[in-house]
Structure formats: structure tokens, C-alpha cells
Motif scaffolding. Structure first.
Motif, PDB file in Angstrom:
ATOM      1  N   PHE A   1      90.829   9.164 -41.975  1.00  0.00           N
ATOM      2  CA  PHE A   1      90.685  10.613 -41.899  1.00  0.00           C
ATOM      3  C   PHE A   1      92.028  11.166 -41.462  1.00  0.00           C
ATOM      4  O   PHE A   1      92.480  10.891 -40.362  1.00  0.00           O
TER       5      PHE A   1
ATOM      6  N   TYR B   1      93.776  17.537 -44.642  1.00  0.00           N
ATOM      7  CA  TYR B   1      92.618  17.943 -45.430  1.00  0.00           C
ATOM      8  C   TYR B   1      91.341  17.357 -44.837  1.00  0.00           C
ATOM      9  O   TYR B   1      91.360  16.283 -44.245  1.00  0.00           O
ATOM     10  N   LYS B   2      90.240  18.043 -45.039  1.00  0.00           N
ATOM     11  CA  LYS B   2      88.950  17.469 -44.682  1.00  0.00           C
ATOM     12  C   LYS B   2      88.579  16.484 -45.782  1.00  0.00           C
ATOM     13  O   LYS B   2      88.572  16.840 -46.949  1.00  0.00           O
ATOM     14  N   GLN B   3      88.275  15.272 -45.435  1.00  0.00           N
ATOM     15  CA  GLN B   3      87.938  14.253 -46.420  1.00  0.00           C
ATOM     16  C   GLN B   3      86.432  14.015 -46.426  1.00  0.00           C
ATOM     17  O   GLN B   3      85.934  13.069 -45.837  1.00  0.00           O
ATOM     18  N   TRP B   4      85.711  14.900 -47.096  1.00  0.00           N
ATOM     19  CA  TRP B   4      84.263  14.757 -47.196  1.00  0.00           C
ATOM     20  C   TRP B   4      83.919  13.446 -47.887  1.00  0.00           C
ATOM     21  O   TRP B   4      82.958  12.783 -47.509  1.00  0.00           O
TER      22      TRP B   4
ATOM     23  N   ASP C   1      95.196  14.313 -41.196  1.00  0.00           N
ATOM     24  CA  ASP C   1      95.392  15.569 -40.494  1.00  0.00           C
ATOM     25  C   ASP C   1      95.201  16.797 -41.372  1.00  0.00           C
ATOM     26  O   ASP C   1      94.660  17.800 -40.939  1.00  0.00           O
TER      27      ASP C   1
ATOM     28  N   GLU D   1      92.076   9.603 -47.146  1.00  0.00           N
ATOM     29  CA  GLU D   1      93.116  10.515 -47.623  1.00  0.00           C
ATOM     30  C   GLU D   1      94.198   9.807 -48.415  1.00  0.00           C
ATOM     31  O   GLU D   1      94.493   8.641 -48.182  1.00  0.00           O
TER      32      GLU D   1
ATOM     33  N   GLN E   1      91.904   7.265 -37.575  1.00  0.00           N
ATOM     34  CA  GLN E   1      91.935   8.721 -37.404  1.00  0.00           C
ATOM     35  C   GLN E   1      92.815   9.095 -36.227  1.00  0.00           C
ATOM     36  O   GLN E   1      92.976   8.324 -35.281  1.00  0.00           O
TER      37      GLN E   1
ATOM     38  N   ALA F   1      84.853  15.647 -33.830  1.00  0.00           N
ATOM     39  CA  ALA F   1      84.265  15.939 -35.136  1.00  0.00           C
ATOM     40  C   ALA F   1      83.686  14.690 -35.800  1.00  0.00           C
ATOM     41  O   ALA F   1      82.712  14.772 -36.545  1.00  0.00           O
ATOM     42  N   LEU F   2      84.268  13.540 -35.519  1.00  0.00           N
ATOM     43  CA  LEU F   2      83.844  12.294 -36.172  1.00  0.00           C
ATOM     44  C   LEU F   2      83.048  11.380 -35.246  1.00  0.00           C
ATOM     45  O   LEU F   2      82.898  10.196 -35.525  1.00  0.00           O
TER      46      LEU F   2
ATOM     47  N   HIS G   1      90.559  14.222 -33.951  1.00  0.00           N
ATOM     48  CA  HIS G   1      89.336  14.209 -34.760  1.00  0.00           C
ATOM     49  C   HIS G   1      88.170  13.513 -34.050  1.00  0.00           C
ATOM     50  O   HIS G   1      87.077  13.424 -34.604  1.00  0.00           O
TER      51      HIS G   1
END
Length: 149
Positions: free
Chosen positions: A83, A87-90, A85, A10, A110, A117-118, A114
Motif C-alpha cells: 500500500f 494512491y488508494k489501492q482498492w 503513499d 501499487e 505499508q 486505515a489498514l 496507513h
């Protein structure tokens, strides 16, 4: 022994500056993506010409940015992927996968929320840090064997 460290992820907070400032005096060279969001988004059409379709506009930029990313990760000893808070960082997840595939030492940065999810990304990492200062402590330990504090 020096380290080349690629800082991925990010671009909306000061985490990179905190790591770079904290690592002063260590034998570390930092690189990373272009963090000027407009320049990163528009590099393809600015250099290669405009596009009617937003898809092709973004695609041209992504391809040029991929040259920088592949070079930076390829040259890195350590890849830090943040990673955040908001935005999603694809792209950050992709960079973590690329770094892992290339056998690079991966440090994930992170927030705790998260973790679930990670979990797969974290499983590939050699460390999961919560703060930029912990990343600096990792770099210092790797380079000098010195613990914080």
C-alpha cells in the motif's frame, strides 16, 4: 524449500525491483500483476473489442486481469501486498482479502501513516513491513532461518 511469492499493490515505485534484487540467491520465484498501467487498463478492449462506455472498458480489463491475479495468488506461498503513499489501492486490499481467504501467508508493506486505515488488513497479515528490505529479510529468514546483519 523454495517459495512462490506474489507481489501485489501499487505500481508507481520501485518496491518490487528492490525485493527481487535483494532476494538474489534465495530460492524464490516472483510473480505479480501487469505493471504497465496502460496495458493493464486496456487489455480487455484490445483483446475482446472496444466499448463505448468507460465502465465496460474498465470491466473487461478487470476481468482479464483477475484471471492473472487469481492464478498468481492461488499458486503463491506468500503474498506481499504493498500500500503506497500516493494512491488508494482498492485492488491491493481486495488481493489481501483473497489471499487471506485462500489461507496464503500475507505480508503487508505499508508506511506507518496507513496503520489506522489498514488495521483490519494488518490484523490478517502474518507480518507488516515498512520497507522492501524488511520483506527480503522475512523471505531470507523463512527460507534459511538466518537473521539479518
Amino acid at each position: 524449500m523454495g517459495l512462490n511469492v506474489y507481489l501485489s499493490g501499487e505500481i508507481h515505485t520501485d518496491w518490487r525491483d528492490r525485493i527481487i534484487d535483494g532476494a538474489q540467491g534465495l530460492d524464490v520465484t516472483f510473480s505479480g500483476p501487469v505493471t504497465d498501467h496502460a496495458a493493464s487498463d486496456d487489455c480487455g478492449v484490445t483483446i475482446l473489442g472496444g466499448e463505448q462506455s468507460k465502465y465496460w472498458h474498465d470491466h473487461k480489463g478487470a476481468m482479464l486481469n483477475a484471471i492473472r491475479t487469481r492464478k498468481g495468488i492461488g499458486d503463491a506461498d506468500v503474498v506481499v501486498v504493498r500500500f503506497g503513499d500516493k494512491y488508494k489501492q482498492w485492488n491491493a486490499a481486495f488481493d489481501a482479502g483473497l489471499a487471506t481467504g485462500l489461507g496464503k501467508s500475507l505480508v503487508v508493506l505499508q508506511p506507518e501513516e496507513h496503520d489506522h486505515a489498514l488495521k483490519e488488513v494488518d490484523a490478517a497479515a502474518l507480518a507488516v513491513a515498512r520497507t522492501p528490505e524488511q520483506v527480503v529479510d522475512i523471505l531470507r529468514y523463512v527460507l534459511t532461518g538466518t537473521l539479518p546483519g
